[in-house]
Design an enzyme around this catalytic site. Structure first.
Site, mmCIF file in Angstrom:
data_model
loop_
_atom_site.group_PDB
_atom_site.id
_atom_site.type_symbol
_atom_site.label_atom_id
_atom_site.label_comp_id
_atom_site.label_asym_id
_atom_site.label_seq_id
_atom_site.Cartn_x
_atom_site.Cartn_y
_atom_site.Cartn_z
ATOM 1 N N HIS A 163 27.158 -0.615 38.981
ATOM 2 C CA HIS A 163 28.123 0.308 39.599
ATOM 3 C C HIS A 163 28.109 1.671 38.908
ATOM 4 O O HIS A 163 27.996 2.706 39.555
ATOM 5 C CB HIS A 163 29.519 -0.316 39.520
ATOM 6 N N GLU A 164 28.216 1.674 37.605
ATOM 7 C CA GLU A 164 28.323 2.949 36.880
ATOM 8 C C GLU A 164 27.033 3.764 36.965
ATOM 9 O O GLU A 164 27.076 4.994 37.040
ATOM 10 C CB GLU A 164 28.697 2.694 35.414
ATOM 11 N N HIS A 167 27.069 5.982 39.844
ATOM 12 C CA HIS A 167 27.723 7.281 39.581
ATOM 13 C C HIS A 167 26.775 8.193 38.798
ATOM 14 O O HIS A 167 26.667 9.387 39.090
ATOM 15 C CB HIS A 167 28.998 7.094 38.763
ATOM 16 N N HIS A 173 32.493 6.710 45.095
ATOM 17 C CA HIS A 173 32.949 5.402 45.543
ATOM 18 C C HIS A 173 32.763 5.257 47.044
ATOM 19 O O HIS A 173 32.921 6.212 47.787
ATOM 20 C CB HIS A 173 34.416 5.190 45.163
HETATM 21 ZN ZN LIG Z 1 33.331 3.834 39.985
#
Ligand SMILES: [Zn+2]
Length: 233
Positions: A163-164, A167, A173
């Site tokens: 997930h990170e 980014h 998101h």
């Molecule tokens: Zn996030």
């Protein structure tokens, strides 16, 4: 309780309703700023003891189980297997957060963020300006109980890294119901979803090495087609 996955930009540019989002403002991606073009990105594991953005950085091996590096590398591999991305691990030089450094584009470290639960980790969008080395950096909360790809005895290092890193590569998101880039920890999603793949390919293009059929095959095939036509006519 819902566990949050945080990034420092709270406002996202929504590119499509109910789908992936990209970083706000001008396109933030590594490599050529043109959408759909690939990039080679370095990463490094911070040594610990540096100044971080909120507290002193902690080395990951001080609060994560043995094997954490392989879990994080698995997460990098998941992104590069679907997008035109190449990740290279280099040594970290131990510079303080967001200062001049020869460390990786993405520096990975630990930090006391908010105690157990709540925010698990945070990451920064890409930024290639030399004076903003924070771009892409990823900090895991040192107060969590981290686990090796386990859904039972702690927070999955792989899942949160997956997930990170999204980014760190420029994705915000997602509002899609099935997306690793959703705002909440959801390890029941066992890897990147269609929405995540669409988002990363929007920024970097597809993994060109994953194209299964080489160009020579099509040349050969076109030769056969030409031959068939010759015979038909
Ligand atoms: Zn996030």
């Amino acid at each position: 309780m819902k566990l949050f996955l945080s990034l420092f930009c709270l406002f996202f540019f929504i590119s499509t309703a109910n789908a992936y989002t990209i970083s706000p403002g001008p396109i933030k991606k590594w490599g050529d700023p043109t959408l759909g073009t690939g990039a080679t990105i370095s990463y490094s594991f911070m040594l610990g003891g540096e100044e971080c953005d909120q507290a002193v950085c902690s080395p990951l091996n001080s609060f994560m189980p043995t094997g954490f590096q392989q879990e994080i590398k698995k997460a990098f591999n998941a992104w590069s297997s679907v997008a035109n991305l190449n990740f290279i691990e280099i040594a970290d030089d131990g510079a303080n957060f967001n200062t001049l450094t020869t460390s990786g584009d993405i520096r990975i470290g630990g930090e006391a963020i908010d105690g157990p639960s709540g925010v698990l980790a945070h990451a920064f969008y890409p930024d290639t300006h030399w004076y903003f080395s924070a771009g892409g950096d990823l900090h895991f909360d040192s107060a969590e109980t981290w686990s090796i790809d386990s859904l039972i005895d702690g927070i999955s290092i792989f899942w949160v890294a997956l997930h990170e890193i999204g980014h760190s590569l420029g994705l915000g998101h997602s509002e899609a119901s099935k997306s690793v880039m959703g705002p909440f920890y959801n390890p029941s999603l066992n890897g990147l979803q269609a929405d995540d793949i669409a988002g990363i390919q929007y920024l970097y293009g597809a993994n060109i090495s994953a194209v299964p059929i080489p160009a020579a095959f099509w040349l050969l095939l076109s030769g056969f087609i030409g031959l068939i036509r010759l015979r038909r006519y």
